[in-house]
Design an enzyme around this catalytic site. Sequence first.
Site, short mmCIF file in Angstrom:
data_model
loop_
_atom_site.label_atom_id
_atom_site.label_comp_id
_atom_site.label_asym_id
_atom_site.label_seq_id
_atom_site.Cartn_x
_atom_site.Cartn_y
_atom_site.Cartn_z
N LYS A 111 0.86 -1.19 0.00
CA LYS A 111 0.00 0.00 0.00
C LYS A 111 0.89 1.23 0.00
O LYS A 111 1.80 1.37 0.83
CB LYS A 111 -0.85 0.01 1.25
CG LYS A 111 -2.32 0.02 0.97
CD LYS A 111 -3.03 0.00 2.27
CE LYS A 111 -4.41 0.50 2.14
NZ LYS A 111 -5.04 0.61 3.44
C1 E4P Z 1 -8.39 0.61 3.48
O1 E4P Z 1 -7.50 0.28 2.73
C2 E4P Z 1 -8.41 1.97 4.10
O2 E4P Z 1 -7.19 2.25 4.76
C3 E4P Z 1 -9.58 2.09 5.05
O3 E4P Z 1 -10.75 1.60 4.42
C4 E4P Z 1 -9.77 3.50 5.55
O4 E4P Z 1 -10.96 3.54 6.30
P1 E4P Z 1 -11.26 4.80 7.26
O5 E4P Z 1 -11.64 5.95 6.37
O6 E4P Z 1 -12.39 4.35 8.14
O7 E4P Z 1 -9.98 5.06 8.04
#
Ligand code: E4P
Length: 214
Positions: free
Chosen positions: A83
């Site tokens: 990521k």
């Molecule tokens: C997934 O890859 C993201 O990091 C996650 O869905 C972010 O979610 P949030 O907006 O609740 O932090």
Amino acid sequence: MKFFIDTANLEEIRIASTWGIIDGVTTNPSLIAREGNDLLGTIMEITTLIDGPISAEVQEASAEEMVEEAFKFARLHPNIVIKVPMTFEGIKATKKLFAYGIKTNVTLVFSVSQALMAAKAGATYVSPFMGRIDNFAKSDRAGADLVEDIRIAFDNYGYETMIIAASIRHPEHVSQAALAGSDVATIPYKVLLEMIEHPLTQKGLEIFREAAKK
Ligand code: E4P
């Protein structure tokens, strides 16, 4: 549509893995910090629970350091996806990792232009954040519209980059993402539990169970 579970909680992943419908896992620094466990150890443990893409987020700021950190994660398991943040350094790192055949998930995407940059850099996935953009736009459709527009833009040019609908707050986001043509939805455990519930299903089950007793 692929379902990833959006958590670093090993118990949640363990339970969800028994349903047979979870195709991968996404984590992020907040989710990892929430569990308070060792990052590499957690990622390793997750790879034993779900046989699918497992996203681990790099923390370094420069492209070179991101790539170095990415190799640390990638050598843990073939299912690891790196990521990478939606920055120019992240784009440079995505391009380099693509050349090495390492899968990437460009995260914190909030516009079509960002998604296009990530696709051009060879990103395996882009993660538009539906919940956060709904909150920011004070709308219940901004996230859905973003996913839909990215889908159209990618299809217009034949980009193979896949869309992971992220920052999902409720089952409606999953429905919106599916109708918008997202390849994946990454779903928190709580939302997965909510998705299966419907009052009419509950009512119907009670009626059928009563009838079966007669
Ligand atoms: C997934 O890859 C993201 O990091 C996650 O869905 C972010 O979610 P949030 O907006 O609740 O932090």
